[in-house]
Design an enzyme around this catalytic site. Structure first.
Site, PDB file in Angstrom:
ATOM      1  N   GLY A 118       2.173  14.244  -5.928  1.00 22.07           N
ATOM      2  CA  GLY A 118       3.028  15.119  -6.972  1.00 22.07           C
ATOM      3  C   GLY A 118       2.089  15.088  -8.251  1.00 22.07           C
TER       4      GLY A 118
ATOM      5  N   ALA B 104      -3.156  51.896  -6.492  1.00 20.80           N
ATOM      6  CA  ALA B 104      -4.013  50.851  -7.351  1.00 20.80           C
ATOM      7  C   ALA B 104      -4.189  51.647  -8.755  1.00 20.80           C
ATOM      8  CB  ALA B 104      -5.252  50.584  -6.757  1.00 20.80           C
TER       9      ALA B 104
HETATM   10  C1  HXC Z   1      -1.508   0.932  -8.667  1.00 14.33           C
HETATM   11  C2  HXC Z   1      -3.614   1.427  -8.137  1.00 14.33           C
HETATM   12  C3  HXC Z   1      -3.289   2.630  -7.552  1.00 14.33           C
HETATM   13  C4  HXC Z   1      -1.869   3.042  -7.830  1.00 14.33           C
HETATM   14  C5  HXC Z   1      -5.317   2.521  -7.380  1.00 14.33           C
HETATM   15  N1  HXC Z   1      -5.085   1.531  -7.835  1.00 14.33           N
HETATM   16  N2  HXC Z   1      -4.329   3.423  -7.291  1.00 14.33           N
HETATM   17  N3  HXC Z   1      -2.755   0.448  -8.726  1.00 14.33           N
HETATM   18  N4  HXC Z   1      -1.069   1.942  -8.242  1.00 14.33           N
HETATM   19  N5  HXC Z   1      -1.237   4.185  -7.255  1.00 14.33           N
HETATM   20  C6  HXC Z   1      -5.951   0.296  -8.335  1.00 14.33           C
HETATM   21  C7  HXC Z   1      -6.564  -0.438  -7.249  1.00 14.33           C
HETATM   22  O1  HXC Z   1      -5.615  -1.391  -6.553  1.00 14.33           O
HETATM   23  C8  HXC Z   1      -7.817  -1.073  -7.833  1.00 14.33           C
HETATM   24  O2  HXC Z   1      -7.570  -2.122  -8.401  1.00 14.33           O
HETATM   25  C9  HXC Z   1      -8.119   0.039  -8.583  1.00 14.33           C
HETATM   26  O3  HXC Z   1      -6.950   0.907  -8.955  1.00 14.33           O
HETATM   27  C10 HXC Z   1      -9.072   1.019  -8.295  1.00 14.33           C
HETATM   28  O4  HXC Z   1      -8.947   1.319  -6.898  1.00 14.33           O
HETATM   29  P1  HXC Z   1     -10.075   1.508  -5.504  1.00 14.33           P
HETATM   30  O5  HXC Z   1      -8.837   1.558  -4.412  1.00 14.33           O
HETATM   31  O6  HXC Z   1     -10.555   0.151  -5.714  1.00 14.33           O
HETATM   32  O7  HXC Z   1     -10.747   2.589  -5.925  1.00 14.33           O
HETATM   33  P2  HXC Z   1     -11.264   3.497  -5.001  1.00 14.33           P
HETATM   34  O8  HXC Z   1     -11.949   3.176  -3.970  1.00 14.33           O
HETATM   35  O9  HXC Z   1     -12.257   4.352  -5.740  1.00 14.33           O
HETATM   36  O10 HXC Z   1     -10.364   4.596  -4.332  1.00 14.33           O
HETATM   37  C11 HXC Z   1      -9.517   5.439  -5.192  1.00 14.33           C
HETATM   38  C12 HXC Z   1      -8.104   5.892  -4.418  1.00 14.33           C
HETATM   39  C13 HXC Z   1      -7.228   4.480  -3.979  1.00 14.33           C
HETATM   40  C14 HXC Z   1      -8.450   6.936  -3.396  1.00 14.33           C
HETATM   41  C15 HXC Z   1      -7.126   6.653  -5.537  1.00 14.33           C
HETATM   42  O11 HXC Z   1      -7.283   3.612  -4.780  1.00 14.33           O
HETATM   43  C16 HXC Z   1      -5.833   4.929  -3.565  1.00 14.33           C
HETATM   44  O12 HXC Z   1      -5.840   5.715  -2.141  1.00 14.33           O
HETATM   45  N6  HXC Z   1      -4.899   4.800  -4.499  1.00 14.33           N
HETATM   46  C17 HXC Z   1      -3.490   5.009  -3.807  1.00 14.33           C
HETATM   47  C18 HXC Z   1      -3.331   6.377  -3.873  1.00 14.33           C
HETATM   48  C19 HXC Z   1      -1.685   6.410  -3.680  1.00 14.33           C
HETATM   49  O13 HXC Z   1      -1.399   6.519  -2.724  1.00 14.33           O
HETATM   50  N7  HXC Z   1      -1.019   6.825  -4.736  1.00 14.33           N
HETATM   51  C20 HXC Z   1       0.479   6.879  -4.661  1.00 14.33           C
HETATM   52  C21 HXC Z   1       0.340   8.584  -4.388  1.00 14.33           C
HETATM   53  S1  HXC Z   1       2.165   9.025  -4.547  1.00 14.33           S
HETATM   54  P3  HXC Z   1      -8.448  -3.167  -8.928  1.00 14.33           P
HETATM   55  O14 HXC Z   1      -7.676  -4.206  -9.463  1.00 14.33           O
HETATM   56  O15 HXC Z   1      -9.233  -3.570  -7.362  1.00 14.33           O
HETATM   57  O16 HXC Z   1      -9.405  -2.605  -9.807  1.00 14.33           O
HETATM   58  C22 HXC Z   1       2.319   9.541  -5.942  1.00 14.33           C
HETATM   59  C23 HXC Z   1       3.478  10.267  -6.038  1.00 14.33           C
HETATM   60  C24 HXC Z   1       3.551  11.208  -7.529  1.00 14.33           C
HETATM   61  O17 HXC Z   1       1.388   9.471  -6.731  1.00 14.33           O
HETATM   62  C25 HXC Z   1       4.666  12.129  -7.370  1.00 14.33           C
HETATM   63  C26 HXC Z   1       5.038  12.561  -8.699  1.00 14.33           C
HETATM   64  C27 HXC Z   1       5.903  13.760  -8.570  1.00 14.33           C
END
Ligand code: HXC
Length: 519
Positions: free
Chosen positions: A172, A407
């Site tokens: 989102g 157009a």
């Molecule tokens: C909390 C998070 C996080 C999240 C990353 N981190 N995403 N912490 N909530 N959503 C943290 C990791 O734990 C890690 O902590 C640090 O950030 C860096 O992440 P990495 O995974 O090591 O980095 P990278 O390999 O570059 O990968 C980045 C990434 C991956 C692809 C974004 O982190 C990821 O898939 N994150 C989750 C994405 C996700 O599913 N988000 C929720 C989506 S739903 P440390 O302590 O190790 O540094 C959503 C709903 C929104 O967003 C709705 C709005 C209406």
């Protein structure tokens, strides 16, 4: 604590805050070819102009041990500064703190700076680099996003909103940038999608990489989500500064006028010969744009998307002007679903922000066929018509060559309240092209002819007659639909004079809650 110690303590805390998630994570950010949030802001704004706010905010989450892990600033850097001396408000997500994920407090910070931008009537620039909603926080993060979305919506048409995507932007979270006026993506590290490759695979079975699904190339060329695609962050930040130079601070102001050293009466001789004799031969409309704009400068928006229409900003006698131009070099400059939507959105942006519009016409019509009809060309074409017809900013139209059928009406015609409608002597303004017209008009006569050479001679004669009558601007000029037929090389001067005359234009649309543009 003694007062001196208190001051030292503050200085230490500031140093700590500026380290975000720590040196290791900063190094990891740099290793990916990315700047940190503060480095980005520093490069975006005038040197030394940034004033940071909310540096001491920390999250309030007590789940999953997060209460023991707090960072000053909580994953986003906010504040204000200047670009070329003009005030802007900024937020930049800090990937070194919980992956820039959005918490309740991060949302509060972003909302704070958005509210300030609205209150002060200044553009807001958001730099996105985030793992989405902070998973440990659950629903408060979701509410935080919605608070931001609502602000994006209310700010739309009031202050310019620009989004840079310099990392992940998924789920989102994509909707905040999508609600803003301009989205810029970097080629290497940015991606945007509603659902990532893993979810796509589990739901549909489709195997696709992150880049193929939502990289800069995809959004710049195919979806049109990204208005600008840049090689790297440095280039992107310079692009945003350039974009800002064409925009007003808000909807009640005009864009800044630059000193113009390019003579306003500069003749561009090459334009007298740019339209080929063969009406089916293409030419590059960008040569025309660069030939007539101040210093040949043109900031193209949506450069790689729906290339049959060109949109972007130029200056005429220093005044920022939006340009909408058919591109004969690509699909003959035809109007289709994508080009109609692209241009409609641009026209509406210009109209919302008091930016005059120059329309350069060379359009053979709407693209025929089932793909377009099923894709909703009727509704998308209507968007462009609506946008032009609704716009009250100064509108100057120059028809260079073809202007056929629906157009013709759509492309800022006189009846859609075009203020000055000029044509080159090479213009062809008619209901349809000669060959198609003769097929319809002479169908019965032709069906009776059995001899092919007689038939072909008859068609040639009728086509010539039709062209003589309609493939020119004089019929339209005789009705006053075209205000004047101008020498191509004098276009710059005539356009500037027209916009000068329109400086005091005042048109007010009927009062209403809002229009119902065919979305
Ligand atoms: C909390 C998070 C996080 C999240 C990353 N981190 N995403 N912490 N909530 N959503 C943290 C990791 O734990 C890690 O902590 C640090 O950030 C860096 O992440 P990495 O995974 O090591 O980095 P990278 O390999 O570059 O990968 C980045 C990434 C991956 C692809 C974004 O982190 C990821 O898939 N994150 C989750 C994405 C996700 O599913 N988000 C929720 C989506 S739903 P440390 O302590 O190790 O540094 C959503 C709903 C929104 O967003 C709705 C709005 C209406």
């Amino acid at each position: 604590m003694e007062n001196q110690q208190k001051v030292k303590n503050l200085i230490d805390l500031r140093v700590q805050a500026k380290l975000g998630g720590g040196e290791k994570r900063i190094a990891s950010q740099h290793a990916k070819g990315k700047f940190t949030a503060r480095e980005r802001i520093q490069r975006l704004l005038d040197e030394g102009s940034f004033e940071e706010l909310d540096m001491f905010v920390t999250h309030r989450c007590y789940n999953f041990g997060l209460e023991n892990e707090k960072y000053l600033g909580d994953g986003v850097v906010i504040g204000h500064g200047t670009i070329d001396g003009r005030s802007v408000y900024v937020f930049a997500q800090d990937f070194t703190i919980f992956g820039g994920s959005l918490s309740e407090t991060m949302a509060l910070k972003i909302c704070k700076v958005m509210d300030m931008a609205m209150k002060m009537g200044a553009p807001i620039i958001g730099i996105n680099d985030s793992g989405g909603a902070r998973i440990q926080e659950g629903v408060t993060a979701l509410a935080g996003y919605a608070e931001i979305f609502e602000r994006n919506i209310l700010a739309s048409g009031v202050i310019p909103q620009i989004s840079a995507i310099f990392g992940p932007c998924a789920g989102g979270a994509v909707y905040s940038p999508a609600l803003t006026d301009f989205v810029l993506m970097t080629e290497q590290n940015s991606y945007m999608f509603v659902t990532g490759p893993k979810v796509v695979k589990s739901v549909t079975g489709e195997e696709i990489t992150t880049d193929e699904l939502g990289g800069a190339d995809v959004h710049a060329r195919k979806s049109g989500v990204a208005h600008f695609r840049v090689a790297d962050e440095e280039t992107g930040l310079i692009k945003i500064r350039e974009l800002i130079s064409y925009l007003p601070q808000n909807n009640l102001e005009d864009a800044p006028v630059e000193e113009c050293l390019d003579p306003i009466d500069r003749m561009e001789d090459a334009l007298n010969e740019i339209v080929p004799d063969n009406p089916n031969s293409p030419y590059d409309m960008k040569v025309v744009i660069k030939g007539i704009a101040d210093n040949g400068d043109f900031l193209e928006v949506h450069k790689d998307y729906a290339r049959n229409i060109i949109v972007g900003f130029a200056r005429f006698n220093g005044v920022s002007t939006g340009i909408v131009a058919n591109q004969p070099n690509f699909l003959a400059g035809i109007l289709d679903c994508d080009s109609s939507r692209k241009a409609a959105r641009f026209v509406r942006f210009c109209d919302a922000f008091n930016i005059p519009i120059l329309t350069l016409v060379d359009v053979p019509g709407f693209l025929p066929g089932s793909a377009q009809e099923y894709g909703g060309i009727i509704i998308h074409g209507a968007k462009l018509m609506f946008a032009f017809g609704e716009a009250t900013v100064p509108k100057v139209t120059v028809t260079l060559r073809k202007s056929y059928g629906g157009a013709h009406d759509v492309m800022s015609s006189k009846q859609l309240r075009g203020d000055f409608n000029y044509a080159w002597p090479t213009a062809e303004i008619a209901v349809m092209g000669a060959a198609g017209a003769i097929e319809v008009l002479e169908g019965r006569a032709l069906s009776k002819m059995t001899d092919e050479s007689t038939k072909s001679a008859y068609i040639t004669e009728k086509v010539d007659e039709y062209k003589e009558k309609f493939a020119n601007p004089y019929q339209a000029a005789s009705y006053g639909y075209i205000d004047d037929i101008i020498e191509p090389r004098n276009t710059r001067f005539r356009v500037i004079r027209a916009f000068q005359a329109l400086q005091t234009k005042k048109v007010v649309n009927p009062l209403k809650k809002h229009s119902n543009i065919p979305l």
